[in-house]
Design a protein around this motif. Structure first.
Motif: not given
Length: 363
Positions: A155-181
């Motif tokens: 559903e979130y990828r569909f929203l991204a494409h609805y807005l005009g984001a190109p195919q393949g640009s929706f990539v799950h993005d969880l950043a890992v903090g240096t201190e938590p690691r």
């Protein structure tokens, strides 16, 4: 689905509204790179509940993470301090409006998230599957067609494409903090030393994520113990993760197996993310930690039954075990009178076979 508005200047400041839950924020995280690809000069912000902030605060692509003070509002409402509640809402509205967001995405589609989107006063507010009357608080409603996209975060990828984001640009993005690691690695090393003593050695870490919010989503508890033992005999290191409320159940799973590490309640949320990012495999039910494994591109086996948030992971590294019984997915309304057949028929042998199959290419 509403028709997209005519072309307008690219937004300068974008707000994503997804207040909870952990798994949904993980799945919606793909909007961050999609929006940065579509609008590279825009500043992105996210508003969520306090408990979800650790998932987002380490992401360098986000300008800020705004906390929705839900607990404060609920306490004022419960105490019938209506004027104080009104002042708190007005103060929050003033903060949001000062940001001058020109595009707001309500990615929850509920009255509470629609209200926050409306409070921003943004000239363009877009919602996914607006419910509870929240369509009156936005300008556009996006309703993905059912069953078209079986992949995680559809559903979130569909929203991204609805807005005009190109195919393949929706990539799950969880950043890992240096201190938590660093803290996660230290905690794991201490647990390994305590469990193995002088025999402690580097073993592939397998995260077990048995805990979730509803009983119909759980796998049989004794199966987790059997799975942990089977992993140990194959030279793998099972580590049970969960929150503070899961400690008692985690202790039962690890009972009699001191080498099965019980870290439930011992890591903060962003530290759990870091430990998963370092793991070689994750096995879990429909819970936020499992979705993190998929988002972090860790070999993952997801056990679904009463719920089926997706049928495919973002990559082949995720394997879904789900049997389409006539009664499933029942979601919040089980019809089996507590039998939970959909989960019980996922045997330990079947899950172990899937887990070893996912691990094999990385060993």
């Amino acid at each position: 689905m509403s028709a997209p508005r005519p072309a307008s200047p690219a937004p300068r400041r974008i707000l994503i509204v997804r207040l909870s839950a952990l798994g949904d924020i993980v799945m919606a995280s793909g909007l961050i790179p999609a929006l940065k690809t579509l609008y590279p000069q825009a500043e992105l912000s996210w508003v969520c509940e306090a408990g979800c902030v650790p998932l987002l605060r380490h992401n360098p692509q986000l300008q800020q993470v705004i906390v929705w003070p839900r607990s404060e509002w609920e306490a004022l409402l419960k105490a019938k301090r209506y004027m104080a509640l009104w002042r708190a809402i007005r103060a929050f509205r003033a903060r949001l409006r000062a940001e001058q967001f020109d595009l707001v995405l309500d990615c929850q589609g509920l009255l509470k998230s629609g209200l926050i989107a409306w409070l921003t006063g943004a000239p363009r507010r877009v919602s996914i599957i607006a419910r509870e009357g929240s369509h009156r608080l936005v300008h556009e409603v996006v309703t993905p067609p059912p069953g078209v996209d079986p992949v995680m975060g559809s559903e979130y990828r569909f929203l991204a494409h609805y807005l005009g984001a190109p195919q393949g640009s929706f990539v799950h993005d969880l950043a890992v903090g240096t201190e938590p690691r660093q803290r996660a690695r230290e905690t794991l090393q201490q647990a390994l030393q305590s469990a193995w003593g002088d025999a402690a050695a580097a073993r592939p870490v397998v995260v077990l994520a048995p805990f979730t919010t509803r009983p119909q989503k759980h796998w049989v508890e004794s199966n987790w113990s059997d799975l942990a033992q089977a992993l140990l005999t194959r030279g793998l290191q099972p580590v049970v993760l969960g929150g503070p409320a899961d400690q008692e159940a985690a202790a039962r799973i690890c009972a009699g197996q001191p080498q099965c590490l019980n870290l439930a309640g011992k890591l903060k949320l962003d530290e759990s993310v870091a430990l998963i990012a370092d793991a070689q495999l994750l096995v879990g039910v429909d819970t936020g930690l499992t979705h993190m494994g998929s988002a972090l591109r860790i070999p993952t086996v997801a056990l679904f039954g009463s719920t089926r948030p997706y049928l495919e992971g973002p990559t082949p590294l995720t394997r879904i075990l789900y049997d389409a019984l006539p009664c499933s997915p029942c979601r919040r309304r089980p019809t089996c009178n507590g039998a939970f057949t959909c989960m019980k028929q996922l045997t330990t042998e079947r899950v172990l076979h899937a887990a070893l199959g996912q691990l094999e290419p990385t060993r």
